[in-house]
Design a protein around this motif. Structure first.
Motif, PDB file in Angstrom:
ATOM      1  N   ARG A 135      85.056  70.502  25.942  1.00 24.26           N
ATOM      2  CA  ARG A 135      84.123  71.612  25.746  1.00 24.26           C
ATOM      3  C   ARG A 135      84.168  72.056  24.283  1.00 24.26           C
ATOM      4  O   ARG A 135      85.240  72.074  23.671  1.00 24.26           O
ATOM      5  CB  ARG A 135      84.516  72.788  26.645  1.00 24.26           C
ATOM      6  CG  ARG A 135      84.278  72.539  28.129  1.00 24.26           C
ATOM      7  CD  ARG A 135      82.802  72.461  28.442  1.00 24.26           C
ATOM      8  NE  ARG A 135      82.559  72.363  29.883  1.00 24.26           N
ATOM      9  CZ  ARG A 135      81.378  72.104  30.399  1.00 24.26           C
ATOM     10  NH1 ARG A 135      80.343  71.898  29.604  1.00 24.26           N
ATOM     11  NH2 ARG A 135      81.212  72.038  31.698  1.00 24.26           N
TER      12      ARG A 135
ATOM     13  N   ASP B 206      90.192  71.514  29.371  1.00 20.76           N
ATOM     14  CA  ASP B 206      88.945  70.761  29.535  1.00 20.76           C
ATOM     15  C   ASP B 206      88.811  69.649  28.501  1.00 20.76           C
ATOM     16  O   ASP B 206      87.712  69.366  28.014  1.00 20.76           O
ATOM     17  CB  ASP B 206      87.724  71.694  29.463  1.00 20.76           C
ATOM     18  CG  ASP B 206      87.671  72.662  30.636  1.00 20.76           C
ATOM     19  OD1 ASP B 206      88.142  72.284  31.723  1.00 20.76           O
ATOM     20  OD2 ASP B 206      87.159  73.776  30.471  1.00 20.76           O
TER      21      ASP B 206
ATOM     22  N   ILE C 110      78.992  69.358  26.466  1.00 23.18           N
ATOM     23  CA  ILE C 110      80.193  68.536  26.454  1.00 23.18           C
ATOM     24  C   ILE C 110      80.162  67.663  25.216  1.00 23.18           C
ATOM     25  O   ILE C 110      79.174  66.963  24.955  1.00 23.18           O
ATOM     26  CB  ILE C 110      80.284  67.645  27.713  1.00 23.18           C
ATOM     27  CG1 ILE C 110      80.341  68.510  28.980  1.00 23.18           C
ATOM     28  CG2 ILE C 110      81.513  66.746  27.640  1.00 23.18           C
ATOM     29  CD1 ILE C 110      80.218  67.707  30.254  1.00 23.18           C
TER      30      ILE C 110
END
Length: 411
Positions: A154, A162, A188
């Motif tokens: 992220r 993440d 992303i």
């Protein structure tokens, strides 16, 4: 009453040690927090003179709190944060209320990993990357990737949260779906995975003068596609060629981002003779980093960062030279912590300087998916040998045993 205002902190680590440093420097300390548990347990923060609960994500709200502090007689000398995502916000408020000159715009770029990649386009320090934003299908995006493995993250992630690897198009599709389940509309960042040794460089920039405070080699724990730093070796005598090439890379990157005043740390990997930026953050590293640097060099970097902010002279001259190694500890199952054994035995290992255990009995712990899931660390040092410090830290860490109950309610 000369005051330093902090936007958020952790219970321990660099952000907490910064508040302690402010007290040691003679300042009144104010902590703005969005964690109700901190307010309820304010007695656990004896170094905080005032604690105020507020929504740190709303800059206008924070600005109002700061103005109220000023109206009530606080002579605010600095507004700062040592934790994401509050760093650039604190810098903007510092510049507004304290006539500061922190590089707030550059800090905002560093806080967003996509913006950082865009800023480094055309430099030899960047990596190949793509951004998934949901506007095209996952299959279309995956077909554009011709380089595996890849790292997916992220844009605003911190502490390896993440952050996950994918080794094939099929796994890439699966990982994207994993990440979008948690946040369907978030972006992303997909970037080329760089093999090679990884280093963290602590930097303090004082009016365009770039100071490399410490070079730390990082050793990774790889678990289910996650990459978590489990070991840190402070290099007090790095090879001249390594030091010179890193110094050049850091200077180029800092200047490219327009970063002229403030702290940051840069993580780089070396592929052949080339340095590739893995990540940049507009603050000093958290967790054990401040202690590690102080043991290695006799420099309290949190204190020197505050001195820079309030306009005092900084002193980064090392008063000592000790090899330092830190080993972190994770758990192999998820559940409720019942007990931690072995601390006294770990502390008796020759060379061990610090044994720190984060969770309390009754807390939930889990298998590692981010650096927030490291539950203890051991710091060892030695005047003559990094190998001795490393072996001591790893041996002591091996004595720490976490008893975890698989089910139940966290306290």
């Amino acid at each position: 009453m000369e005051t330093i205002v902090f936007l958020g902190c952790q219970r321990s680590g660099s952000s907490r040690e910064a508040i302690q440093a402010a007290k040691d420097l003679g300042y009144h300390t104010v902590l703005l927090t969005d964690r109700k548990s901190f307010v309820e347990e304010a007695r656990d923060f004896p170094d905080v003179d005032e604690m105020i609960y507020t929504d740190l994500a709303r800059e206008a709200k924070v600005r109002g709190v700061v103005q109220s502090l000023r109206d009530n007689g606080r002579d605010i000398r600095a507004i700062t944060s040592f934790v994401e995502p509050n760093v650039s916000r604190a810098a903007r408020l510092h510049n507004q209320f304290c006539d500061g000159r922190l590089s707030a715009d550059a800090m905002a770029v560093m806080e967003d990993k996509v913006k950082t990649r865009s800023a480094l386009v055309g430099t030899p320090y960047n990596v190949r990357y793509l951004v998934y934003d949901g506007r095209r299908s996952i299959d279309q995006l995956v077909r554009r990737i011709g380089w595996y493995p890849v790292v997916m993250k992220r844009p605003g992630s911190a502490g390896s949260k993440d952050v996950i690897r994918a080794f094939s198009p099929q796994q890439c599709r699966h990982r994207i779906r994993q990440l979008t389940e948690k946040s369907p509309f978030g972006r992303i960042l997909i970037e080329e995975y760089i093999r090679g040794p990884q280093y963290l460089v602590e930097v303090l920039v004082h009016r365009r003068t770039i100071h490399i405070v410490a070079i730390v080699e990082q050793h990774m724990l790889k678990h289910e596609g996650r990459m978590i730093v489990a070991g840190y070796a402070v290099l007090i005598r790095p090879p001249r060629e390594l030091l010179d090439s890193l110094r050049e890379a850091v200077k180029d990157v800092v200047m490219k981002l327009g970063f002229e005043h403030g702290p940051c740390h840069i993580e780089l990997r070396r592929r052949g003779d080339a340095w590739k930026v893995i990540e940049i953050n507009p603050r000093m590293s958290g967790s054990a980093m401040n202690r590690m640097i102080e043991l290695a060099y006799g420099v309290n970097l949190a204190e020197q960062t505050l001195r820079l902010m309030v306009g005092q002279s900084i002193d980064l001259r090392g008063r000592t030279r000790q090899h330092v190694y830190t080993q972190f500890v994770t758990v192999n199952q998820t559940g409720i912590l019942e007990a931690v054994e072995g601390r006294a035995r770990a502390e008796r290992v020759p060379g061990v300087r610090v044994v720190s255990i984060k969770p309390r009995k009754g807390d939930k712990v889990q298998r590692p998916k981010s650096m927030g899931h490291r539950y203890a660390y051991v710091i060892a040092s030695d005047e003559d040998s990094l190998d001795f410090a490393r072996e001591a830290a790893m041996r002591a860490a091996g004595y720490l045993h976490f008893t975890v109950r698989e089910s139940g309610y966290a306290r």
